[in-house]
Motif scaffolding. Structure first.
Motif, mmCIF file in Angstrom:
data_model
loop_
_atom_site.group_PDB
_atom_site.id
_atom_site.type_symbol
_atom_site.label_atom_id
_atom_site.label_comp_id
_atom_site.label_asym_id
_atom_site.label_seq_id
_atom_site.Cartn_x
_atom_site.Cartn_y
_atom_site.Cartn_z
ATOM 1 N N LEU A 122 38.201 41.423 35.003
ATOM 2 C CA LEU A 122 37.343 42.489 35.510
ATOM 3 C C LEU A 122 38.101 43.814 35.667
ATOM 4 O O LEU A 122 37.561 44.880 35.382
ATOM 5 N N ARG A 123 39.348 43.718 36.127
ATOM 6 C CA ARG A 123 40.126 44.935 36.381
ATOM 7 C C ARG A 123 40.699 45.547 35.115
ATOM 8 O O ARG A 123 40.822 46.767 35.014
ATOM 9 N N ASN A 124 41.105 44.708 34.176
ATOM 10 C CA ASN A 124 41.766 45.222 32.984
ATOM 11 C C ASN A 124 41.382 44.362 31.775
ATOM 12 O O ASN A 124 42.194 43.563 31.293
ATOM 13 N N PRO A 125 40.185 44.522 31.248
ATOM 14 C CA PRO A 125 39.732 43.686 30.125
ATOM 15 C C PRO A 125 40.570 43.881 28.863
ATOM 16 O O PRO A 125 40.724 42.957 28.076
ATOM 17 N N VAL A 126 41.134 45.050 28.666
ATOM 18 C CA VAL A 126 41.959 45.301 27.478
ATOM 19 C C VAL A 126 43.213 44.437 27.534
ATOM 20 O O VAL A 126 43.605 43.838 26.520
ATOM 21 N N LEU A 127 43.832 44.351 28.711
ATOM 22 C CA LEU A 127 45.014 43.511 28.858
ATOM 23 C C LEU A 127 44.681 42.047 28.563
ATOM 24 O O LEU A 127 45.423 41.371 27.842
ATOM 25 N N MET A 128 43.587 41.557 29.082
ATOM 26 C CA MET A 128 43.196 40.173 28.828
ATOM 27 C C MET A 128 42.925 39.933 27.346
ATOM 28 O O MET A 128 43.267 38.892 26.812
ATOM 29 N N GLN A 129 42.367 40.911 26.673
ATOM 30 C CA GLN A 129 42.118 40.783 25.246
ATOM 31 C C GLN A 129 43.447 40.716 24.502
ATOM 32 O O GLN A 129 43.598 39.952 23.554
ATOM 33 N N GLN A 130 44.421 41.496 24.914
ATOM 34 C CA GLN A 130 45.741 41.494 24.267
ATOM 35 C C GLN A 130 46.468 40.178 24.519
ATOM 36 O O GLN A 130 47.215 39.706 23.663
ATOM 37 N N LEU B 245 44.698 29.092 38.589
ATOM 38 C CA LEU B 245 44.753 30.459 38.083
ATOM 39 C C LEU B 245 43.410 31.033 37.675
ATOM 40 O O LEU B 245 43.330 32.190 37.271
ATOM 41 N N TRP B 246 42.331 30.250 37.749
ATOM 42 C CA TRP B 246 41.049 30.739 37.260
ATOM 43 C C TRP B 246 40.591 31.998 37.984
ATOM 44 O O TRP B 246 40.137 32.956 37.368
ATOM 45 N N SER B 247 40.720 32.015 39.308
ATOM 46 C CA SER B 247 40.263 33.200 40.046
ATOM 47 C C SER B 247 41.121 34.412 39.707
ATOM 48 O O SER B 247 40.606 35.532 39.584
ATOM 49 N N SER B 248 42.410 34.210 39.532
ATOM 50 C CA SER B 248 43.292 35.319 39.147
ATOM 51 C C SER B 248 42.932 35.850 37.766
ATOM 52 O O SER B 248 42.905 37.067 37.549
ATOM 53 N N MET B 249 42.662 34.951 36.835
ATOM 54 C CA MET B 249 42.297 35.375 35.483
ATOM 55 C C MET B 249 40.960 36.117 35.484
ATOM 56 O O MET B 249 40.798 37.111 34.780
#
Length: 191
Positions: free
Chosen positions: A181-189, A172-176
């Motif tokens: 990159l596409r949605n940093p806010v979502l990753m932060q949440q 999953l590393w490449s997906s993450m």
């Protein structure tokens, strides 16, 4: 009640939970302890570990090819026993579900954080080898990745595979990374 399995998994001990659901511990003989050894890196590993396998059998003669389910992270074989195993048994299939080491009633909870994907692939290999016919492997999430890695072995025993919301074979590393990159806010949440 405890009985030795015959025709299902040789040299296993099974605890009959009900008429149809059976918990079997897959091991070379049934002992109360695991045999521990050390690999080339000095890491402790278990060579004789008990693995939980649930099974549901049809009322009549089963189809020629059995089904073997592999769970995802943070769960066990019991996840399949609520709906999938009974459903496929009613359809005439011998349906089995494996709890990977450190999950369900399988041994290895004390080392759960240290088990590698290769260890889970070995668990699947042990369970598949015990079946008389190469099974259809059904993997969900991390279990799907275990199935894919198992099928990379030249000596695999599988009639077919089904992947359900599977982790891709490269992880999953490449997906993450792309999601970050596409949605940093979502990753932060999500963190």
């Amino acid at each position: 009640m405890v009985r030795t399995g015959r025709g299902f998994f040789q040299n296993t001990r099974c605890r009959f939970k009900s008429q149809a659901a059976i918990v079997c511990h897959v091991a070379a003989g049934y002992t109360a302890r695991m045999t521990a050894g050390y690999d080339a890196r000095g890491q402790r590993h278990y060579t004789n570990m008990f693995l939980e396998v649930l099974r549901r059998l049809p009322a009549g003669e089963p189809h020629a090819v059995p089904l073997l389910f592999v769970h995802g992270s943070f769960t066990s074989a019991s996840i399949w026993d609520e709906r999938f195993l009974p459903f496929f048994a009613r359809q005439g299939y011998a349906a089995y579900a494996l709890s990977l080491r450190g999950h369900g009633a399988s041994h290895g909870h004390d080392k759960l954080a240290g088990w590698r994907l290769a260890d889970y692939v070995e668990d699947l290999a042990r369970a598949a080898e015990r079946l008389d016919v190469p099974p259809v492997l059904i993997g969900h999430s991390m279990g799907g990745m275990v199935v894919q890695k198992y099928l990379e072995r030249p000596s695999h025993r599988a009639g077919a595979m089904v992947l359900m919301a599977s982790v891709p074979p490269h992880g999953l590393w490449s997906s993450m990374f792309c999601m970050t990159l596409r949605n940093p806010v979502l990753m932060q949440q999500l963190a």
